[in-house]
Design a protein around this motif. Sequence first.
Motif, PDB file in Angstrom:
ATOM      1  N   UNK A 166       0.467  -0.960   0.244  1.00 50.82           N
ATOM      2  CA  UNK A 166      -0.269   0.030   0.285  1.00 50.82           C
ATOM      3  C   UNK A 166       1.061   1.593   0.014  1.00 50.82           C
ATOM      4  N   UNK A 167       2.214   1.244   0.923  1.00 46.36           N
ATOM      5  CA  UNK A 167       2.147   2.200   1.022  1.00 46.36           C
ATOM      6  C   UNK A 167       2.861   2.566  -0.572  1.00 46.36           C
ATOM      7  N   UNK A 168       4.293   1.253  -0.991  1.00 46.15           N
ATOM      8  CA  UNK A 168       4.677   1.686  -2.585  1.00 46.15           C
ATOM      9  C   UNK A 168       3.765   1.756  -3.107  1.00 46.15           C
ATOM     10  N   UNK A 169       2.309   1.302  -3.468  1.00 45.16           N
ATOM     11  CA  UNK A 169       1.716   1.850  -4.763  1.00 45.16           C
ATOM     12  C   UNK A 169       1.627   3.726  -4.368  1.00 45.16           C
ATOM     13  N   UNK A 170       1.522   3.787  -3.481  1.00 48.13           N
ATOM     14  CA  UNK A 170       1.367   5.628  -2.891  1.00 48.13           C
ATOM     15  C   UNK A 170       2.341   6.389  -3.217  1.00 48.13           C
ATOM     16  N   UNK A 171       3.274   5.480  -2.851  1.00 48.73           N
ATOM     17  CA  UNK A 171       4.234   6.765  -3.524  1.00 48.73           C
ATOM     18  C   UNK A 171       5.016   6.099  -5.033  1.00 48.73           C
ATOM     19  N   UNK A 172       4.586   5.462  -4.988  1.00 48.67           N
ATOM     20  CA  UNK A 172       4.778   5.603  -6.947  1.00 48.67           C
ATOM     21  C   UNK A 172       3.430   6.504  -7.844  1.00 48.67           C
ATOM     22  N   UNK A 173       2.304   6.653  -7.138  1.00 51.97           N
ATOM     23  CA  UNK A 173       1.531   7.410  -7.227  1.00 51.97           C
ATOM     24  C   UNK A 173       1.978   8.623  -7.293  1.00 51.97           C
ATOM     25  N   UNK A 174       2.164   9.357  -6.031  1.00 50.07           N
ATOM     26  CA  UNK A 174       2.811   9.974  -5.620  1.00 50.07           C
ATOM     27  C   UNK A 174       4.148  11.276  -6.343  1.00 50.07           C
ATOM     28  N   UNK A 175       4.413  10.336  -7.172  1.00 51.69           N
ATOM     29  CA  UNK A 175       5.590  10.584  -7.518  1.00 51.69           C
ATOM     30  C   UNK A 175       5.725  10.456  -8.681  1.00 51.69           C
ATOM     31  N   UNK A 176       4.855   9.652  -9.381  1.00 58.49           N
ATOM     32  CA  UNK A 176       5.150   9.262 -11.042  1.00 58.49           C
ATOM     33  C   UNK A 176       5.972   8.252 -11.399  1.00 58.49           C
ATOM     34  N   UNK A 177       6.064   7.135 -10.346  1.00 55.40           N
ATOM     35  CA  UNK A 177       7.207   6.548 -10.676  1.00 55.40           C
ATOM     36  C   UNK A 177       6.575   5.062 -11.496  1.00 55.40           C
ATOM     37  N   UNK A 178       6.739   4.770 -12.511  1.00 51.70           N
ATOM     38  CA  UNK A 178       6.203   3.253 -13.162  1.00 51.70           C
ATOM     39  C   UNK A 178       6.383   2.050 -12.704  1.00 51.70           C
ATOM     40  N   UNK A 181       8.597  -0.473  -9.344  1.00 48.21           N
ATOM     41  CA  UNK A 181       8.532  -0.659  -8.152  1.00 48.21           C
ATOM     42  C   UNK A 181      10.388   0.021  -7.220  1.00 48.21           C
ATOM     43  N   UNK A 182      10.778  -0.671  -8.240  1.00 46.84           N
ATOM     44  CA  UNK A 182      12.193  -0.359  -8.291  1.00 46.84           C
ATOM     45  C   UNK A 182      13.181   1.838  -8.064  1.00 46.84           C
ATOM     46  N   UNK A 183      11.992   2.311  -9.065  1.00 40.17           N
ATOM     47  CA  UNK A 183      12.292   3.343  -9.724  1.00 40.17           C
ATOM     48  C   UNK A 183      11.876   4.122  -7.727  1.00 40.17           C
ATOM     49  N   UNK A 184      11.008   3.693  -7.339  1.00 45.57           N
ATOM     50  CA  UNK A 184       9.921   4.503  -6.718  1.00 45.57           C
ATOM     51  C   UNK A 184      10.935   3.948  -5.078  1.00 45.57           C
ATOM     52  N   UNK A 185      11.771   2.825  -5.548  1.00 47.65           N
ATOM     53  CA  UNK A 185      13.063   2.153  -4.058  1.00 47.65           C
ATOM     54  C   UNK A 185      14.010   3.399  -4.287  1.00 47.65           C
ATOM     55  N   UNK A 186      14.435   2.961  -5.199  1.00 46.92           N
ATOM     56  CA  UNK A 186      15.820   4.080  -5.612  1.00 46.92           C
ATOM     57  C   UNK A 186      15.324   5.176  -5.634  1.00 46.92           C
ATOM     58  N   UNK A 187      14.702   5.886  -5.482  1.00 48.79           N
ATOM     59  CA  UNK A 187      13.854   7.765  -5.718  1.00 48.79           C
ATOM     60  C   UNK A 187      13.683   7.683  -3.901  1.00 48.79           C
ATOM     61  N   UNK A 188      12.424   6.919  -3.178  1.00 44.08           N
ATOM     62  CA  UNK A 188      12.864   7.197  -1.284  1.00 44.08           C
ATOM     63  C   UNK A 188      14.190   7.266  -0.513  1.00 44.08           C
ATOM     64  N   UNK A 189      15.538   5.809  -1.351  1.00 42.34           N
ATOM     65  CA  UNK A 189      16.592   6.408  -0.909  1.00 42.34           C
ATOM     66  C   UNK A 189      17.310   6.766  -0.951  1.00 42.34           C
ATOM     67  N   UNK A 190      16.813   7.206  -1.780  1.00 43.34           N
ATOM     68  CA  UNK A 190      18.288   8.785  -2.347  1.00 43.34           C
ATOM     69  C   UNK A 190      17.487  10.207  -1.389  1.00 43.34           C
ATOM     70  N   UNK A 191      16.085  10.004  -1.882  1.00 51.07           N
ATOM     71  CA  UNK A 191      15.632  11.141  -1.024  1.00 51.07           C
ATOM     72  C   UNK A 191      15.269  10.904   0.930  1.00 51.07           C
TER      73      UNK A 191
END
Length: 66
Positions: A10-22, A24-34
């Motif tokens: 649920x958290x991953x889906x919300x992060x992907x939606x908010x960040x416009x990521x396509x 899971x890898x992109x969302x996790x990498x962005x989260x780690x970077x931030x």
Amino acid sequence: MATNIELNENLLSKAMRLGGMRTKKEAVNQALSEYVQRREQLKILDFFGTVDLDPDYDYKKQRKVK
């Protein structure tokens, strides 16, 4: 490097939606970077009160174009 981890979908889906990521890898990498960026910014707080300021320093003088 391939890593298997269990993520909150649920958290991953919300992060992907908010960040416009396509992906899971992109969302996790962005989260780690931030996360890393934020932690590095917090280190700056350790310097508050440790720097002596020059009361005669004129910051406006530095802005003038010659």
